[in-house]
Scaffold this motif. Sequence first.
Motif, short mmCIF file in Angstrom:
data_model
loop_
_atom_site.label_atom_id
_atom_site.label_comp_id
_atom_site.label_asym_id
_atom_site.label_seq_id
_atom_site.Cartn_x
_atom_site.Cartn_y
_atom_site.Cartn_z
N GLY A 134 92.40 26.14 23.19
CA GLY A 134 92.25 27.16 22.14
C GLY A 134 92.24 26.84 20.82
O GLY A 134 92.18 27.10 19.90
N VAL A 135 93.16 25.12 20.74
CA VAL A 135 93.47 24.89 19.65
C VAL A 135 92.69 23.43 19.08
O VAL A 135 92.87 22.42 20.30
N ARG A 136 92.43 23.04 17.87
CA ARG A 136 91.89 22.10 17.63
C ARG A 136 92.72 21.30 16.59
O ARG A 136 92.92 21.79 15.38
N VAL A 137 93.40 20.39 16.68
CA VAL A 137 94.59 19.77 15.76
C VAL A 137 93.67 18.45 15.24
O VAL A 137 93.16 17.54 16.00
N ARG A 138 93.73 18.31 14.01
CA ARG A 138 93.09 16.91 13.24
C ARG A 138 94.40 16.51 12.31
O ARG A 138 95.06 17.34 11.60
N LEU A 139 94.46 15.27 12.28
CA LEU A 139 95.48 14.58 11.48
C LEU A 139 94.87 13.75 10.36
O LEU A 139 93.91 12.69 10.63
N ILE A 140 94.91 14.12 9.26
CA ILE A 140 94.16 13.40 8.09
C ILE A 140 95.28 12.66 7.19
O ILE A 140 96.27 13.08 6.81
N THR A 141 94.88 11.52 6.93
CA THR A 141 96.08 10.61 6.22
C THR A 141 95.23 9.69 4.92
O THR A 141 94.65 8.86 5.30
N PRO A 142 95.42 10.47 3.96
CA PRO A 142 94.72 9.89 2.81
C PRO A 142 95.26 8.34 2.48
O PRO A 142 96.37 8.01 2.64
N GLY A 143 94.35 7.52 2.14
CA GLY A 143 94.89 6.11 1.84
C GLY A 143 95.16 5.34 2.98
O GLY A 143 95.60 4.15 2.96
N SER A 144 94.79 5.87 4.31
CA SER A 144 95.15 5.23 5.50
C SER A 144 93.98 5.60 6.50
O SER A 144 93.61 6.65 6.56
N THR A 145 93.86 4.64 7.55
CA THR A 145 92.86 4.86 8.68
C THR A 145 93.70 5.05 9.85
O THR A 145 93.26 5.54 11.09
N ALA A 146 94.81 5.60 9.66
CA ALA A 146 95.68 5.92 10.97
C ALA A 146 95.17 7.04 11.67
O ALA A 146 95.20 7.27 12.66
N GLY A 147 94.90 8.15 10.64
CA GLY A 147 94.17 9.12 11.17
C GLY A 147 92.98 9.29 10.44
O GLY A 147 92.06 8.20 10.35
N GLU A 148 92.44 10.45 10.25
CA GLU A 148 91.07 10.34 9.23
C GLU A 148 91.23 10.32 7.94
O GLU A 148 92.26 10.97 7.24
N PRO A 149 90.88 9.13 7.31
CA PRO A 149 90.94 9.12 6.20
C PRO A 149 90.27 10.31 5.14
O PRO A 149 89.40 10.88 5.58
N LEU A 150 90.87 10.55 3.90
CA LEU A 150 90.41 11.46 2.92
C LEU A 150 89.80 10.92 1.82
O LEU A 150 90.48 10.03 1.15
N HIS A 151 88.74 11.39 1.33
CA HIS A 151 87.90 10.91 0.07
C HIS A 151 88.66 11.82 -1.06
O HIS A 151 88.40 12.96 -1.28
N VAL A 152 89.62 11.11 -1.62
CA VAL A 152 90.48 12.13 -2.49
C VAL A 152 89.75 12.47 -3.87
O VAL A 152 90.13 13.48 -4.58
N LEU A 153 88.61 11.85 -4.01
CA LEU A 153 87.60 12.24 -5.21
C LEU A 153 86.49 12.83 -4.66
O LEU A 153 85.58 12.93 -5.51
N SER A 154 86.27 13.23 -3.47
CA SER A 154 85.14 13.99 -2.89
C SER A 154 84.83 14.90 -3.91
O SER A 154 83.29 15.51 -4.03
N LEU A 155 85.59 15.82 -4.53
CA LEU A 155 85.23 16.84 -5.49
C LEU A 155 84.35 16.26 -6.72
O LEU A 155 83.90 17.36 -7.34
#
Length: 362
Positions: A134-155
């Motif tokens: 019943g749970v979906r866990v995501r790991l987001i890692t800004p500045g790293s590809t260890a988890g899902e990288p984050l586009h910090v300027l996507s806004l």
Amino acid sequence: MATTPNLYIGASRRLDGSGNSEALRVPAHHLLTHGVVVGMTGSGKTGLMTVFLEEALRNAIPVLAIDVKGDLPNLLLALPSFAPSLMVPWAGAMAAPNDARTDEELAIALATERQRGLTAWGITETDLAAFHAGVRVRLITPGSTAGEPLHVLSLLERRSAPWDFDPESARASLSAAVSLVLRLVGVDPDPARSKEHVLLSLLAERRMRGGQTADLAALIADLNNPPVETVGVLPIDEFLTKSQRRELAASLNTVLASPTFATWRAGVSLDVASWMTPGPDGKTPAVVLSVAHLDDEERALVLGVVLEEVLSWVRSLSGTQRLRGLVVFDEVYGFLPPHPANPPTKRPIVALMKQARAFGWE
């Protein structure tokens, strides 16, 4: 009428060990007054928070967990059964230096210990399977590809849907992104005082309202060849001279060209609404945003933008007396300092504490 979820956080018993233990349950709506966990190093603060997170998720309450130390990604280790085979990939890392047992032997011992401990608290294999399903866990890692990288300027660089139905919230998020960009190039990021912030925000919003993106390359082009003649009532050359605009454009170009910054401009978009919404599978979302790998300045910059986006999204919701979700910040020290210190995380944290409860967020 739906019943109010009760979060099971453990049990109490007398200090002398006598008597029966008594279950401790917290009605979910009590968390709308917000909460803080304090204690000495090693006293179990993160452990208690993890229990709160798991209980919220068990009750279909979405979670956004900000991880500074690197502990909360352990939510990914919520294995669906007591089978020793599931422990094999992790067994070697948990072995003592002189332990001669094979990974399979260690896995059996660890699985047995895990089963004994969880069973003692009334958690069965059925409960584990239900949580996993019943749970979906995501790991987001800004500045790293260890988890899902984050586009910090996507806004800035990826136009978001709120520009079509909630431009006020979209403008607040845009302002935070512009502040981040200006901090990166060493320019005053204050929206109320910085001429650079005002001009970049004006140029970026013009593009967003026109259905375009405001990526760095486009903003650099607009600085060199402005599509507007005035800012407020002043001619643009009086508001910010041509040489000042070219200097700002050159600074932005350095960021754009930097290979080191490439990771920061790739990955998932900063879209808290989608993060906190169950997917087609109906699973309750748990997003762990880990900044444990970043230095202090990078953490403050990234989390400032993320928390401003959380605040903008929360304000777009209707009011409620029901707990809709949890925002958990593990180790807030340094991100909410007393006056006069004012890191980019301070304003959104204070605003969330004052306002988020009305919208069902703790």
